[in-house]
Design a protein around this motif. Structure first.
Motif, mmCIF file in Angstrom:
data_model
loop_
_atom_site.group_PDB
_atom_site.id
_atom_site.type_symbol
_atom_site.label_atom_id
_atom_site.label_comp_id
_atom_site.label_asym_id
_atom_site.label_seq_id
_atom_site.Cartn_x
_atom_site.Cartn_y
_atom_site.Cartn_z
ATOM 1 N N LEU A 22 10.034 -22.011 -4.752
ATOM 2 C CA LEU A 22 9.876 -20.636 -4.128
ATOM 3 C C LEU A 22 9.132 -19.611 -5.134
ATOM 4 C CD1 LEU A 22 9.998 -19.475 -1.397
ATOM 5 C CD2 LEU A 22 12.499 -18.716 -1.890
ATOM 6 N N LEU A 23 9.625 -19.795 -6.381
ATOM 7 C CA LEU A 23 9.125 -18.707 -7.302
ATOM 8 C C LEU A 23 7.456 -19.004 -7.508
ATOM 9 C CD1 LEU A 23 9.432 -16.607 -9.567
ATOM 10 C CD2 LEU A 23 9.898 -18.362 -11.023
ATOM 11 N N LEU A 24 7.055 -20.366 -7.517
ATOM 12 C CA LEU A 24 5.770 -20.792 -7.601
ATOM 13 C C LEU A 24 4.864 -19.991 -6.497
ATOM 14 C CD1 LEU A 24 6.202 -24.183 -9.259
ATOM 15 C CD2 LEU A 24 5.568 -21.955 -10.597
ATOM 16 N N ILE A 25 5.585 -20.642 -5.208
ATOM 17 C CA ILE A 25 4.815 -20.082 -3.812
ATOM 18 C C ILE A 25 4.664 -18.865 -3.619
ATOM 19 C CG2 ILE A 25 5.131 -20.213 -1.382
ATOM 20 C CD1 ILE A 25 6.492 -23.256 -1.767
ATOM 21 N N SER A 26 5.815 -18.075 -3.847
ATOM 22 C CA SER A 26 5.864 -16.711 -3.751
ATOM 23 C C SER A 26 5.076 -15.815 -4.630
ATOM 24 C CB SER A 26 7.353 -16.020 -3.803
ATOM 25 O OG SER A 26 7.893 -16.248 -5.369
ATOM 26 N N ILE A 27 4.821 -16.324 -6.022
ATOM 27 C CA ILE A 27 4.088 -15.535 -7.239
ATOM 28 C C ILE A 27 2.572 -15.972 -6.535
ATOM 29 C CG2 ILE A 27 3.187 -15.668 -9.433
ATOM 30 C CD1 ILE A 27 6.029 -16.276 -10.342
ATOM 31 N N GLY A 28 2.144 -17.111 -6.145
ATOM 32 C CA GLY A 28 0.756 -17.310 -5.618
ATOM 33 C C GLY A 28 0.394 -16.617 -4.473
ATOM 34 N N PHE A 29 1.421 -16.646 -3.433
ATOM 35 C CA PHE A 29 1.112 -15.867 -2.359
ATOM 36 C C PHE A 29 0.962 -14.346 -2.439
ATOM 37 C CE2 PHE A 29 2.381 -13.959 1.780
ATOM 38 C CZ PHE A 29 1.452 -14.345 2.598
ATOM 39 N N ILE A 30 1.817 -13.804 -3.137
ATOM 40 C CA ILE A 30 1.649 -12.296 -3.323
ATOM 41 C C ILE A 30 0.564 -11.922 -4.086
ATOM 42 C CG2 ILE A 30 2.969 -10.169 -4.074
ATOM 43 C CD1 ILE A 30 4.312 -11.324 -1.814
ATOM 44 N N LYS A 31 0.263 -12.551 -5.105
ATOM 45 C CA LYS A 31 -0.989 -12.302 -6.007
ATOM 46 C C LYS A 31 -2.214 -12.419 -5.171
ATOM 47 C CE LYS A 31 0.904 -12.346 -10.766
ATOM 48 N NZ LYS A 31 0.490 -12.803 -12.330
ATOM 49 N N VAL A 48 0.769 -1.237 -0.085
ATOM 50 C CA VAL A 48 -0.094 -0.053 0.143
ATOM 51 C C VAL A 48 0.729 1.135 -0.041
ATOM 52 C CG1 VAL A 48 -2.100 -1.019 1.180
ATOM 53 C CG2 VAL A 48 0.007 -0.128 2.724
ATOM 54 N N ASN A 49 2.084 1.058 0.318
ATOM 55 C CA ASN A 49 3.080 2.262 0.166
ATOM 56 C C ASN A 49 3.906 2.358 -0.925
ATOM 57 O OD1 ASN A 49 3.144 3.965 2.795
ATOM 58 N ND2 ASN A 49 3.043 1.772 3.583
ATOM 59 N N GLY A 50 3.225 1.713 -1.970
ATOM 60 C CA GLY A 50 3.921 1.808 -3.458
ATOM 61 C C GLY A 50 4.813 0.636 -4.052
ATOM 62 N N ILE A 51 5.231 -0.313 -3.191
ATOM 63 C CA ILE A 51 6.188 -1.487 -3.469
ATOM 64 C C ILE A 51 5.209 -2.346 -4.424
ATOM 65 C CG2 ILE A 51 7.323 -3.539 -2.794
ATOM 66 C CD1 ILE A 51 8.554 -0.835 -2.162
ATOM 67 N N SER A 52 5.610 -2.664 -5.516
ATOM 68 C CA SER A 52 4.768 -3.322 -6.483
ATOM 69 C C SER A 52 5.020 -5.017 -6.137
ATOM 70 C CB SER A 52 5.368 -3.355 -7.890
ATOM 71 O OG SER A 52 6.868 -3.585 -8.070
ATOM 72 N N HIS A 53 4.269 -5.749 -6.860
ATOM 73 C CA HIS A 53 4.400 -7.172 -6.731
ATOM 74 C C HIS A 53 5.578 -7.695 -7.043
ATOM 75 C CE1 HIS A 53 -0.387 -7.982 -6.974
ATOM 76 N NE2 HIS A 53 0.126 -7.668 -5.638
ATOM 77 N N PHE A 54 6.200 -7.201 -8.186
ATOM 78 C CA PHE A 54 7.598 -7.759 -8.471
ATOM 79 C C PHE A 54 8.445 -7.408 -7.585
ATOM 80 C CE2 PHE A 54 11.464 -6.769 -10.771
ATOM 81 C CZ PHE A 54 11.898 -7.973 -11.249
ATOM 82 N N GLU A 55 8.658 -6.004 -7.046
ATOM 83 C CA GLU A 55 9.609 -5.809 -5.968
ATOM 84 C C GLU A 55 9.296 -6.537 -4.769
ATOM 85 O OE1 GLU A 55 10.234 -1.041 -6.734
ATOM 86 O OE2 GLU A 55 8.255 -1.670 -6.114
ATOM 87 N N LEU A 56 8.281 -7.054 -4.420
ATOM 88 C CA LEU A 56 8.095 -7.883 -3.264
ATOM 89 C C LEU A 56 8.776 -9.315 -3.375
ATOM 90 C CD1 LEU A 56 4.321 -7.048 -2.149
ATOM 91 C CD2 LEU A 56 6.378 -6.370 -0.906
ATOM 92 N N ILE A 57 8.505 -9.851 -4.572
ATOM 93 C CA ILE A 57 9.057 -11.022 -4.992
ATOM 94 C C ILE A 57 10.574 -10.963 -5.052
ATOM 95 C CG2 ILE A 57 9.078 -12.590 -7.009
ATOM 96 C CD1 ILE A 57 6.022 -12.338 -7.597
ATOM 97 N N SER A 58 10.900 -9.712 -5.542
ATOM 98 C CA SER A 58 12.433 -9.455 -5.440
ATOM 99 C C SER A 58 12.911 -9.563 -4.091
ATOM 100 C CB SER A 58 12.816 -8.316 -6.273
ATOM 101 O OG SER A 58 12.295 -8.256 -7.502
ATOM 102 N N ILE A 59 12.249 -8.783 -3.197
ATOM 103 C CA ILE A 59 12.727 -9.127 -1.853
ATOM 104 C C ILE A 59 12.915 -10.447 -1.324
ATOM 105 C CG2 ILE A 59 12.333 -8.506 0.538
ATOM 106 C CD1 ILE A 59 10.839 -5.871 -0.445
ATOM 107 N N ILE A 60 11.874 -11.153 -1.673
ATOM 108 C CA ILE A 60 12.118 -12.541 -1.221
ATOM 109 C C ILE A 60 13.326 -13.186 -1.839
ATOM 110 C CG2 ILE A 60 10.856 -14.939 -1.369
ATOM 111 C CD1 ILE A 60 8.238 -13.263 -1.227
ATOM 112 N N PHE A 61 13.338 -13.079 -3.302
ATOM 113 C CA PHE A 61 14.399 -13.873 -3.711
ATOM 114 C C PHE A 61 15.778 -13.123 -3.285
ATOM 115 C CE2 PHE A 61 11.296 -15.921 -6.186
ATOM 116 C CZ PHE A 61 11.803 -17.057 -6.588
ATOM 117 N N VAL A 62 16.076 -11.947 -3.033
ATOM 118 C CA VAL A 62 17.355 -11.443 -2.586
ATOM 119 C C VAL A 62 17.463 -12.190 -1.206
ATOM 120 C CG1 VAL A 62 18.673 -9.465 -1.691
ATOM 121 C CG2 VAL A 62 17.183 -9.458 -3.774
#
Length: 373
Positions: free
Chosen positions: A354-363, A292-306
């Motif tokens: 983790l990619l499949l889990i995180s995409i499903g979870f974040i979306k 809600v503070n402007g972080i996109s779904h892609f950036e959230l997934i990037s945080i998980i993968f970093v």
């Protein structure tokens, strides 16, 4: 940079879960590599044991038949022998001599003992350190005395050439020990060089329809046997060792230990992915606030993968150090390439999962429902 600052605070505020997840990767790596080390060590010991049991020996006959009719086949041409000798895995080929010996008015076939043959565990009695002449157990039973004074003197080549010479018996073979040349247990074994020397001194040539072949190892036996039988249409006798049983023993050992290795890897991956999902569920409100503070779904997934990448690098470094210590203390077969290769395979599975889990979870995050709860 926001991601770096955020992850720094995350590692600082949640040390337990991060250490636990990194430890799972380290545990899986070290355990599976230890199992691989045990597999290799076991294989080395098993190969040594099997080669001591197996003679790595084949009998080649000039025509389709069996080992009982040993010298009745057609001659094997020299050019065929040369082609066989050039096959991969063949150590040596020896021509056989049609030899028998008379003992107490009985005629017994004489088969060769080669330098490649092992006699450990195959003797009933050993009279001295020499290994020139041995009686089978059934032949020895017919003698009045069992000692080194037993002398054989009447040798017969090609069923018609009798040679008088004195040869001391050096021992008796184990009960039921087959020669590999025939199913008959009444026979004599004699050193091959002695047979050759005796034949040359009396101008006797070896047979041209029966040869003994020695392979480099047990694995070569099967491929060589099939090639000789199918390509050259010669009879191949493998009675010197039960190749299938010995190889099955080896492959079953490899299979059982490899299953343990795969189990450890799968268990580690499942535990890591489960903890990753559990951690994401626990941080759901945190992700919503970022969103809600402007972080996109892609950036959230990037945080998980970093975050994942950092854990993998730490786990790899610790595993390399641990394996280096184990290499010096226990095993001598670990190498950096093997450790990194394991991690690349395991990390690939973890990343995909983790990619499949995180995409499903974040979306599927619902900010309104999450903040209400």
């Amino acid at each position: 940079m926001f991601i770096v600052y955020y992850l720094k605070q995350y590692f600082k505020n949640h040390p337990f879960i991060n250490i636990l997840m990194t430890s799972i990767l380290i545990f899986g790596g070290i355990c599976s590599l230890c199992i691989q080390g045990l597999i290799q060590d076991t294989l080395n010991q098993l190969d040594s044991k099997l080669n001591s049991i197996s003679e790595n020996q084949l009998l080649i006959l000039g025509s389709q038949g069996n080992s009982i009719q040993l010298y009745n086949g057609k001659d094997i041409e020299q050019n065929i022998l040369d082609k066989i000798q050039s096959l991969k895995g063949i150590k040596k080929i020896y021509p056989l001599y049609n030899l028998s010996v008379e003992l107490n008015n009985n005629i017994y076939p004489v088969y060769p003992i080669f330098n490649e043959n092992q006699l450990d565990g195959k003797l009933f009695k050993q009279y001295n350190s020499q290994r020139n002449l041995y009686l089978s157990y059934l032949v020895a039973l017919r003698l009045d005395q069992w000692d080194e004074q037993v002398i054989l003197s009447r040798f017969i080549y090609n069923d018609n050439k009798t040679i008088q010479t004195l040869e001391n018996v050096n021992g008796v073979l184990a009960i039921g020990k087959s020669s590999g040349y025939t199913d008959n247990l009444n026979y004599v074994l004699m050193d091959y060089q002695k047979i050759v020397e005796l034949a040359k001194n009396n101008h006797i040539s070896p047979t041209k329809n029966a040869f003994v072949l020695f392979a480099d190892n047990l694995e070569s036996i099967q491929s060589i046997s099939k090639t000789i039988s199918n390509q050259f249409h010669l009879e191949v006798v493998e009675h010197f060792q039960n190749v299938n049983d010995l190889l099955n023993m080896k492959y079953q050992t490899i299979s059982s230990m490899s299953t343990e290795k795969v189990f450890v890897v799968i268990l580690s991956v499942i535990l890591f992915l489960y903890l990753s999902y559990w951690n994401m569920k626990k941080r759901q409100k945190e992700f919503v606030l970022l969103y809600v503070n402007g972080i996109s779904h892609f950036e959230l997934i990037s945080i998980i993968f970093v975050d994942l990448f950092i854990k993998i690098i730490i786990a790899l470094c610790i595993t390399l150090i641990s394996c280096e210590l184990l290499d010096k203390l226990i095993f001598t077969i670990f190498n950096t390439k093997e450790v990194i290769s394991y991690f690349l395979r395991t990390v690939f599975i973890v990343v995909i999962g983790l990619l499949l889990i995180s995409i499903g979870f974040i979306k599927n995050i619902d900010p309104e429902e999450t903040l209400r709860n």
